[in-house]
Design an enzyme around this catalytic site. Structure first.
Site, mmCIF file in Angstrom:
data_model
loop_
_atom_site.group_PDB
_atom_site.id
_atom_site.type_symbol
_atom_site.label_atom_id
_atom_site.label_comp_id
_atom_site.label_asym_id
_atom_site.label_seq_id
_atom_site.Cartn_x
_atom_site.Cartn_y
_atom_site.Cartn_z
ATOM 1 N N ASP A 45 -10.784 -1.562 -15.684
ATOM 2 C CA ASP A 45 -11.871 -1.017 -16.503
ATOM 3 C C ASP A 45 -12.142 0.436 -16.120
ATOM 4 O O ASP A 45 -12.990 1.098 -16.732
ATOM 5 C CB ASP A 45 -13.134 -1.888 -16.439
ATOM 6 N N SER A 46 -11.383 0.969 -15.152
ATOM 7 C CA SER A 46 -11.394 2.406 -14.882
ATOM 8 C C SER A 46 -11.008 3.182 -16.142
ATOM 9 O O SER A 46 -11.226 4.386 -16.215
ATOM 10 C CB SER A 46 -10.422 2.748 -13.741
ATOM 11 N N ASP A 88 -9.084 -6.486 -15.875
ATOM 12 C CA ASP A 88 -10.484 -6.586 -15.450
ATOM 13 C C ASP A 88 -11.353 -7.298 -16.473
ATOM 14 O O ASP A 88 -11.283 -6.988 -17.677
ATOM 15 C CB ASP A 88 -11.070 -5.179 -15.280
ATOM 16 N N LYS A 116 -9.276 -10.074 -13.133
ATOM 17 C CA LYS A 116 -9.963 -9.566 -11.934
ATOM 18 C C LYS A 116 -11.456 -9.538 -12.205
ATOM 19 O O LYS A 116 -11.887 -9.163 -13.294
ATOM 20 C CB LYS A 116 -9.438 -8.180 -11.575
ATOM 21 N N GLU A 118 -15.345 -8.625 -10.341
ATOM 22 C CA GLU A 118 -15.997 -7.927 -9.231
ATOM 23 C C GLU A 118 -17.215 -8.695 -8.752
ATOM 24 O O GLU A 118 -18.084 -9.051 -9.562
ATOM 25 C CB GLU A 118 -16.465 -6.532 -9.683
ATOM 26 N N GLU A 185 -11.822 -2.742 -2.025
ATOM 27 C CA GLU A 185 -11.913 -1.306 -2.318
ATOM 28 C C GLU A 185 -12.891 -0.647 -1.348
ATOM 29 O O GLU A 185 -14.033 -1.109 -1.182
ATOM 30 C CB GLU A 185 -12.390 -1.097 -3.771
HETATM 31 O O1 KIV Z 1 -10.531 -0.579 -12.693
HETATM 32 C C1 KIV Z 1 -9.775 -0.210 -11.800
HETATM 33 O O2 KIV Z 1 -8.920 0.660 -11.960
HETATM 34 C C2 KIV Z 1 -9.910 -0.859 -10.500
HETATM 35 C C3 KIV Z 1 -9.173 -0.243 -9.352
HETATM 36 C C4 KIV Z 1 -9.960 0.894 -8.819
HETATM 37 C C5 KIV Z 1 -8.875 -1.231 -8.277
HETATM 38 O O3 KIV Z 1 -10.600 -1.819 -10.363
#
Ligand code: KIV
Length: 269
Positions: A45-46, A88, A116, A118, A185
């Protein structure tokens, strides 16, 4: 054709071999990464920051993620090596159990092999239910960017003994609940090393030291496209290379040989 999956990662862990993970959000970069030998592609989600230009990952939606997972999937459909695709669950998409299952299902149908998520021990039931429903889950702990407003900024987590013990316990609870991968992280290297020794599933780090099974970076950062001051763990792998695929290969080699991360990339405490 070599297809990377959870079993492949478990084999790497068993043999003490390191694997490389990068973020990708479209077909062309995903194909280039597969050709360079990147084992895991994270559709992170970056993308809210590096593609959409927001200053956090909070505006990203499940539909945004789905669009990019589908593109990455298409980019790796014909390659000799098929990296594992992880995606994510974005901000607030796993607020309830029902939403977690529905949104994880959408990402899996789009082409993700792992989702993934968080957070810490509060996710145990969601991780267990995903696992029961055939959705492997990577738990992301330490600096969790979706909680940036609770942390008051992008800061290293687990520096004091109490928070470090809490993260260790979160990892124990989540792996017992069925988490398939642990991603750390920005936690101090000694804490990451303790977690690596405590768990039996593959681990991935970003700013967490050299002792995890895999390393991940945001693609734009490792190509020198970061905006403003780069975080400590970022290294520009394009510098000195002739092209982008060479930069990805240089990263793969550095991770496999243990040259990346080096001491200047992690937090000793
Ligand atoms: O969204 C992302 O790119 C991430 C990485 C920073 C691990 O979660």
């Amino acid at each position: 054709m070599k297809r990377i999956n959870l079993l492949t990662l478990a084999g790497y862990r068993e043999r003490g071999e390191r694997f490389a993970c990068l973020t990708a959000y479209d077909a062309s970069f995903a194909r280039c990464m597969a050709n360079a030998g990147i084992e895991v592609i994270l559709v992170g989600d970056s993308l809210g920051m590096v593609l959409q230009g927001h200053n956090s990952t909070i505006p990203v939606t499940v539909d945004d993620m789905t669009y990019h997972v589908e593109a990455v999937k298409r980019g790796t459909q014909e390659t000799e090596m098929r990296p594992m695709i992880m995606a994510d669950l974005p901000f607030m998409s796993f607020a309830t159990l029902d939403e977690t299952l529905r949104n994880a299902g959408q990402l899996m149908r789009a082409g993700a092999q792992v989702v993934k998520i968080e957070g810490g021990r509060e996710l145990a039931e969601r991780v267990a239910r995903l696992h029961e429903n055939g959705v492997p889950c990577c738990v992301h702990l330490g600096l969790t960017p979706q909680s940036v407003n609770c942390f008051g900024g992008f800061r290293v987590q687990g520096r004091d003994a109490e928070t470090a013990e809490r993260i260790l316990e979160d990892v124990r609870i989540l792996t017992e609940a069925g988490a398939a991968i642990v991603l750390l992280e920005c936690v101090p290297e000694p804490l990451a090393t303790r977690i690596q020794q405590q768990v039996s599933v593959p681990t991935i780090g970003i700013g967490a030291g050299p002792n995890l099974d895999g390393q991940v970076l945001v693609m734009h950062d490792m190509l020198g496209l970061g905006v403003g001051r780069s975080p400590r763990f970022v290294h520009d792998f394009l510098a000195g290379q002739t092209g982008i695929e060479d930069a990805f290969q240089a990263y793969v080699t550095a991770v496999r040989e243990g040259a990346y991360p080096a001491a200047e990339h992690w937090f000793a405490e």
